[in-house]
Write a protein that holds these residues in place. Structure first.
Motif: not given
Length: 252
Positions: A127-141, A184-185
């Motif tokens: 479960i993960i929550s954040g802003w668009e530019d933050d989540l792009q960093f984790y999106l591939p994983l 939030i993770l």
């Protein structure tokens, strides 16, 4: 120069003196150019020799020293770093009991690294929550984990494109001045990391405490529910000034 790679100040000073002089030096010349005390210089030179950072020659009973060329030194340090990384990966931690202590962590890069570590170790759900530019960093994983069958739920402020279907998107109103960045993770329903900005710096907490995990899980779904309700009944809600005021005062 070399201190950030684990060398002592004196070792760094001697190497820098040799590399910048452009010539071979004896101990006296090194003392003059480096500022290292004569009583310490031979000890320092010996350590640098053992570490392969300088070369030594004897001419007419005189010891001369030269620095390992800069490009060669860089390659050596890179290889040494990679070797250390591989050794660290071989270390297997014993299974530990649940750690219900709350740990704090500062610095954005450190927080991002810990989040990637937690994501990488996830086995059942994320479960993960954040802003668009933050989540792009984790999106591939996140997408890689989704392909391996993990349940992924994302709440994002902004818009991201992904193969993951369970993404709830919040487009903030321009009047929502108090909305602050946060993350939030929650991994495998067992561990949480919450990060936010205080005094312009990222700070976070991390814990396996069951009450905290439950609280932040509820907090996440609270945000999801609020986002969906607001989007579905936006026109009706925004006509109510009292509700509108409450929404625009929310920080997260």
């Amino acid at each position: 120069m070399l201190q950030q790679f684990g060398f002592t100040q004196y070792e760094s000073q001697v190497y820098q003196a040799l590399i910048t002089s452009g010539q071979v030096l004896d101990a006296t010349g090194i003392v003059k150019m480096s500022g290292v005390p004569r009583s310490k210089v031979y000890e320092v030179l010996q350590r640098l020799l053992e570490k392969g950072m300088i070369l030594e020659s004897t001419t007419e009973k005189k010891r001369l020293y030269s620095a390992l060329p800069l490009e060669a030194a860089i390659e050596k340090l890179k290889a040494h770093f990679e070797s250390n990384v591989q050794e660290m990966k071989k270390v297997h931690r014993k299974s530990a009991p649940v750690d219900d202590r709350v740990w704090t962590l500062k610095d954005n890069h450190s927080i991002q690294s810990v989040m990637k570590e937690l994501l990488d170790g996830a086995r059942k759900s994320i479960i993960i929550s954040g802003w668009e530019d933050d989540l792009q960093f984790y999106l591939p994983l996140l997408e890689e984990k989704y392909k391996h069958g993990l349940k992924i739920h994302i709440h994002v402020i902004g818009v991201i494109e992904s193969i993951i279907p369970s993404i709830i998107t919040l487009i903030p109103d321009s009047r929502h001045e108090h909305l602050e960045r946060s993350r939030i993770l929650i991994v495998d329903e067992q561990e949480i990391l919450f990060a936010g900005i205080e005094e312009s710096k990222w700070q976070s907490i991390r814990t396996q405490s069951r009450p905290m995990v439950k609280f932040f899980t509820e907090f996440f779904y609270h945000d999801v529910a609020l986002t969906q309700i607001t989007q579905k009944y936006r026109d009706t809600i925004m006509e109510d000034e009292e509700i509108q005021k409450i929404l625009f005062n929310l920080r997260y």
